[in-house]
Design a protein around this motif. Structure first.
Motif, PDB file in Angstrom:
ATOM      1  N   THR A   1       0.830  -1.200   0.000  1.00 58.57           N
ATOM      2  CA  THR A   1       0.000   0.000   0.000  1.00 58.57           C
ATOM      3  C   THR A   1       0.865   1.251   0.000  1.00 58.57           C
ATOM      4  O   THR A   1       1.784   1.376   0.786  1.00 58.57           O
ATOM      5  CB  THR A   1      -0.907   0.040   1.243  1.00 58.57           C
ATOM      6  OG1 THR A   1      -1.637  -1.173   1.298  1.00 58.57           O
ATOM      7  CG2 THR A   1      -1.863   1.215   1.181  1.00 58.57           C
ATOM      8  N   GLY A   2       0.569   2.159  -0.894  1.00 56.08           N
ATOM      9  CA  GLY A   2       1.305   3.418  -0.939  1.00 56.08           C
ATOM     10  C   GLY A   2       0.362   4.549  -1.309  1.00 56.08           C
ATOM     11  O   GLY A   2      -0.855   4.420  -1.240  1.00 56.08           O
ATOM     12  N   TYR A   3       0.934   5.643  -1.689  1.00 55.17           N
ATOM     13  CA  TYR A   3       0.130   6.778  -2.115  1.00 55.17           C
ATOM     14  C   TYR A   3       0.016   6.776  -3.627  1.00 55.17           C
ATOM     15  O   TYR A   3       0.970   6.478  -4.334  1.00 55.17           O
ATOM     16  CB  TYR A   3       0.785   8.091  -1.665  1.00 55.17           C
ATOM     17  CG  TYR A   3       0.827   8.230  -0.167  1.00 55.17           C
ATOM     18  CD1 TYR A   3      -0.298   8.653   0.540  1.00 55.17           C
ATOM     19  CD2 TYR A   3       1.983   7.918   0.550  1.00 55.17           C
ATOM     20  CE1 TYR A   3      -0.267   8.775   1.916  1.00 55.17           C
ATOM     21  CE2 TYR A   3       2.023   8.044   1.921  1.00 55.17           C
ATOM     22  CZ  TYR A   3       0.894   8.473   2.607  1.00 55.17           C
ATOM     23  OH  TYR A   3       0.926   8.592   3.962  1.00 55.17           O
ATOM     24  N   VAL A   4      -1.177   7.104  -4.122  1.00 55.10           N
ATOM     25  CA  VAL A   4      -1.378   7.217  -5.565  1.00 55.10           C
ATOM     26  C   VAL A   4      -2.077   8.535  -5.855  1.00 55.10           C
ATOM     27  O   VAL A   4      -2.739   9.118  -4.988  1.00 55.10           O
ATOM     28  CB  VAL A   4      -2.230   6.038  -6.108  1.00 55.10           C
ATOM     29  CG1 VAL A   4      -1.503   4.723  -5.936  1.00 55.10           C
ATOM     30  CG2 VAL A   4      -3.594   5.977  -5.434  1.00 55.10           C
TER      31      VAL A   4
ATOM     32  N   GLY B   1      13.244  -2.148  -0.785  1.00 55.27           N
ATOM     33  CA  GLY B   1      12.399  -3.196  -1.350  1.00 55.27           C
ATOM     34  C   GLY B   1      10.920  -2.892  -1.186  1.00 55.27           C
ATOM     35  O   GLY B   1      10.124  -3.055  -2.116  1.00 55.27           O
ATOM     36  N   LYS B   2      10.535  -2.414  -0.003  1.00 53.39           N
ATOM     37  CA  LYS B   2       9.123  -2.106   0.242  1.00 53.39           C
ATOM     38  C   LYS B   2       8.675  -0.872  -0.542  1.00 53.39           C
ATOM     39  O   LYS B   2       7.534  -0.814  -1.030  1.00 53.39           O
ATOM     40  CB  LYS B   2       8.876  -1.934   1.737  1.00 53.39           C
ATOM     41  CG  LYS B   2       8.982  -3.255   2.486  1.00 53.39           C
ATOM     42  CD  LYS B   2       8.718  -3.112   3.961  1.00 53.39           C
ATOM     43  CE  LYS B   2       8.796  -4.468   4.663  1.00 53.39           C
ATOM     44  NZ  LYS B   2       8.454  -4.390   6.100  1.00 53.39           N
TER      45      LYS B   2
ATOM     46  N   LYS C   1       5.559   1.389  -5.253  1.00 56.69           N
ATOM     47  CA  LYS C   1       5.531   2.076  -6.546  1.00 56.69           C
ATOM     48  C   LYS C   1       4.949   1.183  -7.644  1.00 56.69           C
ATOM     49  O   LYS C   1       4.475   1.679  -8.659  1.00 56.69           O
ATOM     50  CB  LYS C   1       6.947   2.510  -6.941  1.00 56.69           C
ATOM     51  CG  LYS C   1       7.473   3.661  -6.113  1.00 56.69           C
ATOM     52  CD  LYS C   1       8.904   4.009  -6.508  1.00 56.69           C
ATOM     53  CE  LYS C   1       9.461   5.105  -5.615  1.00 56.69           C
ATOM     54  NZ  LYS C   1      10.888   5.362  -5.873  1.00 56.69           N
ATOM     55  N   HIS C   2       5.015  -0.124  -7.458  1.00 56.17           N
ATOM     56  CA  HIS C   2       4.570  -1.068  -8.481  1.00 56.17           C
ATOM     57  C   HIS C   2       3.411  -1.935  -7.992  1.00 56.17           C
ATOM     58  O   HIS C   2       3.234  -3.059  -8.448  1.00 56.17           O
ATOM     59  CB  HIS C   2       5.748  -1.937  -8.932  1.00 56.17           C
ATOM     60  CG  HIS C   2       6.866  -1.159  -9.544  1.00 56.17           C
ATOM     61  ND1 HIS C   2       7.879  -0.593  -8.784  1.00 56.17           N
ATOM     62  CD2 HIS C   2       7.130  -0.815 -10.827  1.00 56.17           C
ATOM     63  CE1 HIS C   2       8.715   0.052  -9.588  1.00 56.17           C
ATOM     64  NE2 HIS C   2       8.281  -0.061 -10.821  1.00 56.17           N
ATOM     65  N   PHE C   3       2.614  -1.384  -7.065  1.00 56.85           N
ATOM     66  CA  PHE C   3       1.535  -2.166  -6.458  1.00 56.85           C
ATOM     67  C   PHE C   3       0.563  -2.718  -7.491  1.00 56.85           C
ATOM     68  O   PHE C   3       0.021  -3.808  -7.349  1.00 56.85           O
ATOM     69  CB  PHE C   3       0.771  -1.309  -5.431  1.00 56.85           C
ATOM     70  CG  PHE C   3      -0.123  -0.279  -6.051  1.00 56.85           C
ATOM     71  CD1 PHE C   3      -1.449  -0.555  -6.338  1.00 56.85           C
ATOM     72  CD2 PHE C   3       0.378   0.970  -6.380  1.00 56.85           C
ATOM     73  CE1 PHE C   3      -2.270   0.400  -6.921  1.00 56.85           C
ATOM     74  CE2 PHE C   3      -0.423   1.925  -6.968  1.00 56.85           C
ATOM     75  CZ  PHE C   3      -1.755   1.640  -7.242  1.00 56.85           C
ATOM     76  N   TYR C   4       0.355  -1.987  -8.575  1.00 62.54           N
ATOM     77  CA  TYR C   4      -0.636  -2.365  -9.576  1.00 62.54           C
ATOM     78  C   TYR C   4      -0.234  -3.615 -10.357  1.00 62.54           C
ATOM     79  O   TYR C   4      -1.076  -4.233 -11.018  1.00 62.54           O
ATOM     80  CB  TYR C   4      -0.859  -1.198 -10.541  1.00 62.54           C
ATOM     81  CG  TYR C   4       0.415  -0.718 -11.200  1.00 62.54           C
ATOM     82  CD1 TYR C   4       0.878  -1.273 -12.390  1.00 62.54           C
ATOM     83  CD2 TYR C   4       1.198   0.271 -10.594  1.00 62.54           C
ATOM     84  CE1 TYR C   4       2.063  -0.850 -12.981  1.00 62.54           C
ATOM     85  CE2 TYR C   4       2.380   0.696 -11.169  1.00 62.54           C
ATOM     86  CZ  TYR C   4       2.811   0.136 -12.359  1.00 62.54           C
ATOM     87  OH  TYR C   4       3.991   0.546 -12.919  1.00 62.54           O
TER      88      TYR C   4
ATOM     89  N   ARG D   1       7.547 -12.432  -5.100  1.00 66.21           N
ATOM     90  CA  ARG D   1       8.476 -12.547  -6.229  1.00 66.21           C
ATOM     91  C   ARG D   1       9.037 -11.185  -6.620  1.00 66.21           C
ATOM     92  O   ARG D   1      10.227 -11.033  -6.864  1.00 66.21           O
ATOM     93  CB  ARG D   1       7.789 -13.191  -7.424  1.00 66.21           C
ATOM     94  CG  ARG D   1       8.765 -13.471  -8.582  1.00 66.21           C
ATOM     95  CD  ARG D   1       8.085 -14.043  -9.817  1.00 66.21           C
ATOM     96  NE  ARG D   1       7.227 -15.165  -9.503  1.00 66.21           N
ATOM     97  CZ  ARG D   1       5.930 -15.206  -9.765  1.00 66.21           C
ATOM     98  NH1 ARG D   1       5.322 -14.174 -10.331  1.00 66.21           N
ATOM     99  NH2 ARG D   1       5.217 -16.269  -9.467  1.00 66.21           N
ATOM    100  N   CYS D   2       8.172 -10.167  -6.642  1.00 67.23           N
ATOM    101  CA  CYS D   2       8.596  -8.805  -6.988  1.00 67.23           C
ATOM    102  C   CYS D   2       9.635  -8.296  -5.988  1.00 67.23           C
ATOM    103  O   CYS D   2      10.665  -7.725  -6.374  1.00 67.23           O
ATOM    104  CB  CYS D   2       7.370  -7.896  -7.018  1.00 67.23           C
ATOM    105  SG  CYS D   2       7.706  -6.187  -7.483  1.00 67.23           S
TER     106      CYS D   2
END
Length: 198
Positions: free
Chosen positions: A29-32, A148-149, A154-157, A167-168
């Motif tokens: 979870t991050g900011y979008v 890593g987190k 940044k690539h949550f989607y 894996r990511c």
């Protein structure tokens, strides 16, 4: 470690900073960006899913060893130490880690006593040193986990399942050579001098 500069530079002694990371679904979870005054949903299927990683950063060569486990405990700590030994046959190891209870457990101490049995301290195959209490900022592995987190956020989607999240995370970390300024706290005095000679 200053007394062992030459051994470290020549590869006879390997120095690792070590730590564990507990990866959760929520770490993606991050900011979008979204429209003002409008909620933007980030789907998470099961926030309770969890993966523990053991990690060790070679403070001289700056490469990273990552190993998944089912949790942080004595058994897995011994398994990770054995893994580091297998990666560095016939080398002496210095592990710098925090004061987690399983780092100081009877099982870990028994294993270290077996490995170092009858050897003088200067000849121990594995030496364990502690970071200062409650000072995670001293451990550069914390910066590895943070990178890593942040990459996951940044690539949550891209990650629809927790398997993809794991894996990511591991692919990102395994493709990096980490070069934090913090590492220089440990080897700044002699790193460049010896690196030129090997």
């Amino acid at each position: 470690m200053e007394a062992r500069q030459a051994e470290i530079a020549e590869g006879q002694v390997i120095v690792y900073a070590q730590d564990e990371c507990h990866l959760l679904w929520g770490d993606t979870t991050g900011y979008v960006w979204g429209r003002r005054n409008e909620k933007t949903g980030v789907p998470i299927q099961n926030i309770k899913q969890r993966q523990t990683y053991y990690g060790a950063l070679n403070l001289y060569h700056r490469d990273f060893v990552l190993m998944p486990h089912d949790g942080g405990n004595s058994k897995n700590t011994v398994a990770f130490i054995k893994h580091l030994q297998n990666l560095n046959p016939d080398k002496k190891l210095i592990l710098i880690w925090d004061g987690a209870s399983y780092h100081r457990s009877e099982e870990v101490r028994t294993y270290l006593n077996q490995v170092n049995e009858d050897l003088e301290e200067k000849n121990w195959k594995i030496t364990c040193l502690l970071f200062a209490p409650n000072a995670p900022e001293q451990n550069p592995v914390e910066d590895v986990w943070l990178r890593g987190k942040n990459f996951l956020r940044k690539h949550f989607y891209k990650n629809k399942t927790f398997r993809q999240v794991k894996r990511c995370f591991s692919d990102f970390i395994n493709q990096q050579t980490f070069d934090f300024n913090k590492i220089d706290w440990y080897f700044k005095k002699f790193h460049n001098l010896y690196r030129k000679t090997i």
